[in-house]
Structures are given as C-alpha cells and as structure tokens.
Design an enzyme around this catalytic site. Structure first.
Site, PDB file in Angstrom:
ATOM      1  N   HIS A  13      -8.449  15.969  -9.700  1.00  7.11           N
ATOM      2  CA  HIS A  13      -8.471  17.146  -8.846  1.00  7.11           C
ATOM      3  C   HIS A  13      -7.058  17.607  -8.508  1.00  7.11           C
ATOM      4  CE1 HIS A  13      -9.337  13.247  -7.086  1.00  7.11           C
ATOM      5  NE2 HIS A  13      -8.384  13.516  -6.241  1.00  7.11           N
ATOM      6  N   HIS A  64       9.787  10.832  -3.419  1.00  6.86           N
ATOM      7  CA  HIS A  64      11.193  10.720  -3.026  1.00  6.86           C
ATOM      8  C   HIS A  64      11.694  12.052  -2.468  1.00  6.86           C
ATOM      9  CE1 HIS A  64      11.737   7.180  -6.081  1.00  6.86           C
ATOM     10  NE2 HIS A  64      11.050   6.837  -5.006  1.00  6.86           N
ATOM     11  N   MET A 115     -14.672   7.907  -2.299  1.00  5.62           N
ATOM     12  CA  MET A 115     -15.292   8.103  -3.605  1.00  5.62           C
ATOM     13  C   MET A 115     -15.765   6.818  -4.266  1.00  5.62           C
ATOM     14  SD  MET A 115     -14.022  10.733  -6.429  1.00  5.62           S
ATOM     15  CE  MET A 115     -14.070  12.332  -5.671  1.00  5.62           C
ATOM     16  N   TYR A 165      12.368   8.017 -14.586  1.00  4.75           N
ATOM     17  CA  TYR A 165      12.599   9.085 -13.606  1.00  4.75           C
ATOM     18  C   TYR A 165      13.822   9.893 -14.030  1.00  4.75           C
ATOM     19  CZ  TYR A 165      10.529   5.675 -10.286  1.00  4.75           C
ATOM     20  OH  TYR A 165       9.754   4.751  -9.645  1.00  4.75           O
ATOM     21  N   ASN A 212      16.052   5.344  -6.040  1.00  7.08           N
ATOM     22  CA  ASN A 212      15.041   5.404  -4.979  1.00  7.08           C
ATOM     23  C   ASN A 212      15.794   5.535  -3.658  1.00  7.08           C
ATOM     24  OD1 ASN A 212      14.579   3.473  -7.207  1.00  7.08           O
ATOM     25  ND2 ASN A 212      12.460   3.740  -6.596  1.00  7.08           N
TER      26      ASN A 212
END
Ligand SMILES: Cc1cc2nc3c(=O)[nH]c(=O)nc-3n(C[C@H](O)[C@H](O)[C@H](O)COP(=O)(O)OP(=O)(O)OC[C@H]3O[C@@H](n4cnc5c(N)ncnc54)[C@H](O)[C@@H]3O)c2cc1C
Ligand SMILES: *[C@@H]1O[C@H](CO)[C@@H](O)[C@H](O)[C@H]1NC(C)=O
Ligand SMILES: *[C@@H]1O[C@H](CO)[C@@H](O)[C@H](O)[C@H]1NC(C)=O
Ligand SMILES: *[C@@H]1O[C@H](CO)[C@@H](O)[C@H](O)[C@H]1NC(C)=O
Ligand SMILES: *[C@@H]1O[C@H](CO)[C@@H](O)[C@H](O)[C@H]1NC(C)=O
Ligand SMILES: *[C@@H]1O[C@H](CO)[C@@H](O)[C@H](O)[C@H]1NC(C)=O
Ligand SMILES: *[C@@H]1O[C@H](CO)[C@@H](O)[C@H](O)[C@H]1NC(C)=O
Ligand SMILES: *[C@@H]1O[C@H](CO)[C@@H](O)[C@H](O)[C@H]1NC(C)=O
Ligand SMILES: *[C@@H]1O[C@H](CO)[C@@H](O)[C@H](O)[C@H]1NC(C)=O
Length: 767
Positions: A176, A702, A82, A622, A744
């Site tokens: 999108h 994750h 793109m 998170y 993580n």
C-alpha cells in the site's frame, strides 16, 4: 539504519489511537454506517452490525468503501491489525468492483456478497458488501474477533498503484502507499435486525439513525487550577537532540523542563517491556541490543509515534531507543559550509570531541571483548578487499570514507544500549533544577508575536495545559524531523498551506495565532533522507540466525543464557556486522558517497529460484553525503505528519550514482566463491531493480532538513538555531541539519546539539 519501510508496519499497529469515527448515513442507500473518511485521499470506510439479540452476538456486518478513482485498490481491516486478521480488499475494474476477503490463516467460510448500491461513476467507486461469518475466526495464535462490544481501532490501507492482475479477485498487489487507523466505538455500531435484514436485501434506508443509549455519560473533567511555576528553558522531546540540549542547559543551573510525549524505554528509565526469556531482570527490549530486529515484528509496538506515517520513536530516547544504534563520529565535511552549514559552524571538531567524551563508541560491544556471528563480515570483507577497500576502525578516522570498511560502531556500553539516555539524561536527572515529564504531548508554543511565553500541552492537571516560561525564558523544540515541524505549524509558523490546515482543524484551529501573526518560513521543505536499496545474497558460510524471527519469544537458548549471565554474546550487538564507504565523482561535479551495511538475514526476498533461507545476508546500499535530492514533509487534515514529496531520487544524478555503486559492488562477486545474489536475481538488471523499487522502501528514516539552518529568507533557523521571526524559540534536532551526513545520523545530530546548545547558552538576552 533501517531495513524496512514503515508501510510494513501496518500489521503491527494494533492499538493505535487515531481519528475517531462516527455515524453517517450514505445518501445512495440510506444505510446508517459507522465509519470514517481518511483525510489524505478522502476514502470512506463504513461498518454496521445487526443488534445483539437474546445474548447471541452477530456474526456478520454490512460495510462499504467509497474511494476517488485515483485510488486503485483499498483494503479494510475491521479488526485493526493485519496479521491473522480479516482483510477485505476491493478495486474497480471495467465498470464493476472486484472484491475479495483474505486472511493469512484458517477462517470458517466468510461469505462476501456485493450489495446493489455498489457503483462506479466518473469520480468515485463505491463498494457496498455484506460479510457473513466475519466477526470471529480461528488463527494459529488463537481465536480472533472484531471487538463488537467494546472500542476498536479498525485499520485501512490503499494504493494509487493498481493490483497486479485486476481480473483475479485474489490478485497480488504491491505494498500500500498509505495506511492508517481510526477509533470506533463498536458498541454503538448496531441497528435493529429488521432494518439490517432489509439492507442485506438491497432495500434503501429506513428507520431513524441509532442513538447510542448505553454509552457512558462523559464525566466532565474538573477545571484545573494549578499553574506550574515558570521555567527558564523548556525542551520539547527527549530524543537524540533534546537530551543533549536538556543536559547541557541543566548544567548551567537554570531551571529546565524536559517534556516528552512517550513513556519510559530502558530499565533505567522505568521501562518494563522485558523479553519472555529475561524474567526478573530489568533488561527491556530497549536495553538488549540483539533485540533490535524485534522492533519490527512485535504485536504491540507501543513505541512508534502513531501520528507520523514513517517510523519514529515516541519514548524516552526517541529514535536512539529503538534504532540500530550505529553510531558514527561525523567527519569534517558533515559540518562544512559545503554541506550547507553557516560558516561559523566550520570549526566543529571540538563539539564532536565533547560528544565523544560523554558517549564513546564501541565496535566490540560484547562484555568479553569478542565478536560473534561474524560470517557476514568475513564474506562481505572478502568482496570489498578484492575491490581495493581497506579495513579501518571507522571512528578512529572519521574523515576517511573512501574505499574503507570496518566493524560497526555502536553507542552500547556494558553490553546494553546506552546512547544519550544512559549518559546525558542520566546526569541531567541528578540536578535539582532539572524536571522532566513523560506522556506529555506538546501541542503548540504559546506566542505573542515574536515572544514565546510558554508551551501548550495535553496535561489536564494544569490551567489550559500551559507550562509558562520565565520573563527571559526560552523554548527549544527537539521533537524530531516530523514532530518539530508539526509544533511549528500549530504555532502559526510555516508555509500558509500547512497553517491553513491547522486553522481548519476543529481542535488545533482554536489555538493557532491570528493570520496577522503568522510567520512564513520554509518549514518542511528541504528535507532529505538516504535512499537505500537492499541486496540479498546467500553464502554457504552464513548463519542467517533464523532471520532474527525467534529472538523475542524463543531465542537460541545458549545465546540467551550467555547474555543473561554476562551481557555478552550475540545479544550484545544489533544485527549489522560490517559497514563500508566509497566516494563517487559525478558529471555534475559533486562528490557523492555510498555507504553499505551488511547483516545476516533479510527483510524481503523476491526470486523465482530456490535458495537456502539459512544462508541469507543483506547488504543495504545507501547514497549518503553529497545527495542533492530534496522532498517536502507536512501534515494532512488529521494533522498526521507525513512526507508530501518523497526526497529520494528527485535529482536523477543521485540515482545514477547509486546504480553505479551497486554495479561496482557486484562487479567481482565471482571472487568470493559461493556468493550468490538472490534479490535481485539474474532475471532483473540492477537498473530495473532500482527503477522499480517501491518508493516507500527507499526510506532510511534518516530524515533531516525540515527546519533547515541557514540565512534569513532561505532557512527556518539562524546560525544560533533560533527560529527566524521569533525572540526566544529554538530548534535542536535532526530537522536543522542542512544535508545528509556521511553516515547513519544520530552521532552527527548529537554533535550538532552540542554546538547548538552552547550557542543558545552564550546568546545574550536569555535567562
Ligand atoms: C527504525 C530506525 C532505525 C534507525 N537506525 C539508526 C541507526 O542505527 N543509527 C543512527 O545513527 N540513526 C538511526 N536512525 C535515525 C535516528 O534514530 C534519528 O535520526 C534520530 O533519533 C533523530 O533524532 P532527533 O533528536 O531529531 O529526534 P528523535 O530521536 O526522534 O526524538 C524526538 C523526541 O521528541 C518526542 N516528541 C515528538 N513530538 C513531541 C511532542 N509534540 N511533545 C513532546 N514530545 C514530542 C518524541 O517522542 C521523541 O522522543 C534510525 C531511525 C529509525 C526510526
Ligand atoms: C460519484 O459518487 C460519489 C459517491 O457516492 C459521490 O460523492 C460523487 O458526487 C459522485 N460523482 C458524480 C460526478 O456524480
Ligand atoms: C537552582 O535555581 C535556583 C533559582 O534559580 C538557584 O538559586 C540555584 O542556585 C539553582 N541550583 C543549582 C544547583 O544550580
Ligand atoms: C530493576 O529496577 C528497579 C528500579 O530501578 C530496581 O528496584 C530493581 O532492583 C531492579 N531489578 C533488578 C533485577 O536489577
Ligand atoms: C577477482 O577475479 C578476477 C577474475 O574473475 C581475477 O582476475 C582477479 O585477479 C580477482 N581479484 C582479486 C583481488 O582476487
Ligand atoms: C497526552 O498525550 C500523551 C501522548 O499521546 C498520552 O500518552 C497521554 O495520556 C496524554 N495525556 C492526557 C492527559 O490525555
Ligand atoms: C541450508 O543451509 C544450512 C546452513 O548452512 C545447512 O545446514 C543446510 O544443509 C542447507 N540446506 C540445503 C538444502 O542445502
Ligand atoms: C539464473 O540463476 C539460476 C539459479 O541460480 C540458474 O539456474 C540460471 O541458469 C541462471 N540464468 C542465467 C541466464 O544465468
Ligand atoms: C529550502 O526550500 C525553500 C523552498 O523550496 C527554498 O526557497 C530555500 O532556498 C531552501 N533553502 C535552502 C537553504 O536550500
């Protein structure tokens, strides 16, 4: 750790080889198109060019998009990537199709004309268009074109969310919700000029469909006759789980084969993707920690798996070769029965100890022991300190995860990425009974009922592509949270809807076992991932490091020179500069943890107020351990692995806790003078910000749980990681982990692999 969604990846995948497109004739207009129907929503993309005449290549084409009405807008990118490329966007609006041609930069006057077979009916909308001056164009990085005399990989994007202002052809739109690529031989996508000109005038059909005359006759591959000697253990996938498993198995002296679909990564593994500023070294993109952010804006990102529609690394090291390398030793709770582990895994600490021996962590990765670019740490730690947080060396006290912050811990050594590649893989390679093969894609296991006899690959140098097992041999799947389920589906193991997709697939359907051998397990269910929300701030002390944009091509010279000289300085660390955790009780009686990661720079900023881009920093918040939300992953008809049901916030309690955590974090911003929140800005509440967050951007990459460990009837693998219903098939990777670890996850995954592989070695009946 991930700061962007895979959707942002679309601009980057120029060379992906996806499904092959072909010729079709549209019954409405009789036009012979070359194109493709993507299988998820059923959107068709077609293109056709006039012939190359008298040496003058065509400068235009006719295209079409046919989409179900649920698809609210569609973009077509015939050039395949793109950035600096021709983008055609259309959507239906009140009975007609709104069209536009866009390109980020200069392009000499493309002319877009809607052709009369454009229509909208009760089920579909169809846009048929002529695009003139659309084959080549200028860009700041030089001229670009649709490669009409060779093979191309056109891209597409689409969304089920309408554009912002449907009456405006130049309307903005949210990212999108889906995208992909297909391969197309542009050389055959041409018709006689007269026929083409007729179609541009709206004439219907005519002429025979073109036959490719000049395409090379396929050379028949000689039938392979080599049969590889059998292996005791075959490990599939050289990522976090697979490298630990392969190394520990090879330690026993057994004959071990490691199969990896991708190629080399770090210089040590033969990788040679070296930054322009490091010529003559073996310091690849995967070696230099500070190049982490450049994984996301590279023109040729060959390392991403192109048939998984979230980020996944397909190269030696898997995710550990392309990730932020944040490396956390798991707390007790990560392997507790409360987290979903079998009771027998309760005493897990010795396995983490084994991991730590092989791969210690560091929170001062620069070889001179100094820390660089620490303004973000200073600013964020001020905010946290005034909320009662205290500073720790995180990996010295893995169980302390409430109101704590510290320096990021990494898997780096000597100022370079280390991870399992520079440790486990390095030792495995020295053993004579260990073999590994790269660029070898495992398609399915070869199965006779419960007994696995080998693995089928795309290796054309051996009979049927099959690597056989010894009599009592075993297969260990370590292909990751998306890769392992796909191999299981293709082997007739999983829910019947997925197996039927395989059965109906022209190629894979030939190798799936007969229905009466199917093994019904909840493969792909039970997945979770951390929902993550980015908060962007400015502070006058921050050096946003040019938002990491020039690090690959034109870094700050002194920093590059320092790294080249001694692997020290800013480039010896990935972008994060601070991590923190806080525990939250919730009305449902569960404790959930918030994790934060702070770094200079930002992936995206939305504010109507001016701000100083040199002073931006991001805190990614998170929700970690304690999450209850679950989703589902699977495959589509093209066998692309993808989330089927997003795993974020399916339990509203998860969202409530994360909103609470963000509000707490921001509650006393005034205590840090000069700190300003710019995304969301003061026109948006945190609740609205979280509620309206693009679901794809919640992804932290994750993923765990798609081949969950547990008890028969509820899980995919048993406490020894053996797939239920089989004698000798095992899984060791993120997919067996029953719930989100504290942090993580690659440390927890490798630690799980240590225990998992020890159980396999100890399990009777093996080689
Ligand atoms: C962009 C990004 C950033 C991240 N940042 C961090 C971070 O900072 N810290 C952290 O702890 N975690 C991070 N993660 C997550 C972490 O990298 C993964 O959780 C971890 O790598 C998963 O390990 P795994 O063994 O399950 O699979 P992977 O590491 O994905 O390995 C799977 C391997 O199998 C191979 N494979 C797949 N299918 C086949 C097949 N059919 N045949 C042969 N080979 C196959 C793949 O090529 C790959 O090498 C990040 C992930 C991403 C994508
Ligand atoms: C609407 O048009 C599409 C595309 O031409 C066609 O496939 C579909 O059958 C049509 N639907 C109806 C209800 O006619
Ligand atoms: C390698 O395997 C062979 C045959 O299984 C065995 O005899 C030999 O001892 C093994 N080598 C090592 C170093 O373990
Ligand atoms: C790079 O690696 C290759 C292969 O291991 C080695 O031969 C070469 O000497 C290395 N080059 C440098 C500059 O370290
Ligand atoms: C934070 O600021 C508030 C006023 O906004 C003040 O009352 C409080 O003492 C400050 N706390 C710390 C720890 O600085
Ligand atoms: C097998 O698949 C891998 C990964 O997609 C690819 O790199 C390799 O070229 C393929 N091998 C053959 C022989 O097609
Ligand atoms: C923006 O920040 C940079 C770095 O702190 C500073 O040098 C510059 O003067 C600032 N610009 C403005 C307009 O304040
Ligand atoms: C919001 O922030 C902008 C920019 O900092 C400021 O000009 C404006 O006054 C603020 N509005 C409110 C209601 O606080
Ligand atoms: C996994 O999901 C399946 C299907 O929803 C469910 O039946 C099963 O109980 C879940 N397993 C666990 C361990 O939660």
């Amino acid at each position: 750790m991930l700061l962007r969604s895979a959707l942002a990846l679309l601009p980057l995948l120029g060379t992906a080889l996806a499904q092959l497109g072909g010729l079709y004739t549209d019954p409405d207009n009789g036009i012979h198109f070359f194109g493709f129907t993507e299988p998820a929503q059923g959107v068709t993309f077609g293109y056709v060019f006039p012939l190359v005449v008298g040496g003058a290549p065509p400068t235009e084409f006719i295209g079409e998009i046919v989409a179900p009405v649920d698809v609210k807008w569609v973009g077509a990118v015939p050039g395949g990537a793109m950035v600096h490329n021709l983008l055609l966007v259309a959507w239906p609006w009140q009975g007609s199709v709104v069209q536009s041609v866009r390109i980020a930069t200069a392009m000499t006057g493309p002319i877009l004309t809607q052709l009369p077979s454009t229509k909208i009916n009760s089920t579909h909308w169809k846009w048929v268009y002529r695009c003139q001056n659309c084959v080549s164009w200028d860009t700041p990085v030089g001229p670009k074109n649709i490669p009409i005399d060779s093979f191309g990989v056109p891209a597409w994007a689409q969304s089920t969310v309408p554009v912002d202002n449907p009456t405006d052809p130049q309307s903005t739109f949210q990212e999108h919700t889906d995208f992909g690529f297909f391969g197309l031989d542009w050389t055959v996508a041409h018709v006689e000029n007269d026929l083409y000109q007729g179609w541009t005038r709206g004439e219907n059909g005519g002429g025979p469909p073109p036959t490719p005359t000049d395409s090379p006759t396929p050379t028949s591959t000689p039938t392979a006759t080599a049969v590889p000697s059998p292996y005791d253990y075959i490990v599939v996938g050289a990522g976090a789980g697979g490298l630990v498993a392969a190394d520990r198995l090879s330690e026993t002296g057994k004959k071990v084969l490691l199969l990896e679909r991708g190629g080399p990564s770090t210089g040590e593994t033969g990788g040679n993707y070296i930054a322009p500023w490091a010529p003559g070294t073996n310091l690849t993109k995967f070696d230099v920690p500070g190049l982490f952010e450049s994984m996301f804006n590279d023109g040729n990102p060959f390392w991403w798996c192109k048939d998984i529609n979230v980020f996944a690394g397909c190269l030696v090291g898997g995710g550990t070769s392309i990730n932020g390398a944040l490396y956390w030793l798991p707390p007790y709770s990560d392997f507790s029965p409360g987290a979903g582990w079998p009771n027998s895994w309760g005493n897990h600490a010795p396995w983490t100890e084994k991991l730590k021996q092989r791969l210690p962590s560091t929170d001062a990765p620069s070889t001179d022991g100094k820390r660089y670019l620490m303004q973000t740490f200073n600013v964020v730690s001020k905010l946290l300190s005034s909320q009662g947080y205290r500073q720790l060396t995180i990996n010295d006290a893995p169980d302390q995860k409430d109101h704590v912050f510290g320096y990021p811990a990494y898997n780096f050594q000597g100022g370079k990425r280390a991870g399992p590649v520079a440790t486990y893989f390095r030792s495995a390679k020295t053993r004579p009974n260990f073999t590994y093969k790269l660029y070898t894609n495992v398609l399915n296991v070869v199965r006779n009922g419960a007994q696995i006899t080998g693995v089928k690959t795309n290796d054309t140098s051996i009979v049927d592509g099959v690597y056989p097992l010894t009599q009592r041999g075993r297969v260990i799947l370590s292909a990751g949270s998306f890769g392992t389920p796909r191999i299981l589906f293709r082997s007739g193991i999983g829910p019947s809807d997925m197996l039927n997709i395989v059965k109906n697939h022209a190629e894979a359907g030939r190798f799936i076992p007969p229905d009466n051998q199917w093994i019904n397990l909840p493969v792909g269910y039970n997945v979770s991932d951390n929902p993550s929300i980015n908060l962007v701030f400015t502070h006058p002390d921050i050096d946003a490091y040019d938002n990491w944009a020039p690090i690959w091509n034109s870094p700050r010279p002194a920093d590059a020179a320092q790294y080249l000289k001694s692997q020290s300085g800013i480039f010896s660390q990935a972008s994060p500069r601070i991590n923190f955790w806080r525990a939250y009780g919730a009305p449902d009686g569960r404790t959930r943890w918030l994790q934060g990661t702070g770094r200079p720079g930002a992936a995206s900023i939305t504010t109507s107020y001016p701000y100083n881009a040199s002073q931006i920093l991001t805190i990614t918040t998170y929700l970690s351990s304690g999450i209850t939300s679950r989703g589902r992953i699977g495959i589509d008809a093209a066998l692309t692995a993808r989330p089927l049901i997003g795993p974020w916030f399916t339990d509203p309690m998860d969202k409530q806790v994360l909103i609470q955590g963000i509000n707490d974090l921001l509650s006393n911003m005034k205590n840090v003078s000069g700190l300003r929140l710019i995304t969301p800005d003061n026109t948006t509440t945190i609740t609205d910000y979280v509620n309206n967050y693009d679901p794809g951007s919640l992804n932290s990459n994750h993923w765990v749980g798609s081949c969950i460990i547990g008890t028969q009837g509820k899980a995919v693998v048993d406490e020894n990681t053996k797939v239920f219903g089989t004698n000798n098939l095992f899984v060791i990777d993120a997919s067996i982990i029953p719930s989100m670890p504290m942090s993580n996850p690659h440390g927890a995954i490798m630690s799980a692999a240590e225990q998992g592989v020890a159980r396999i070695i100890a399990l009777s009946g093996g080689p």
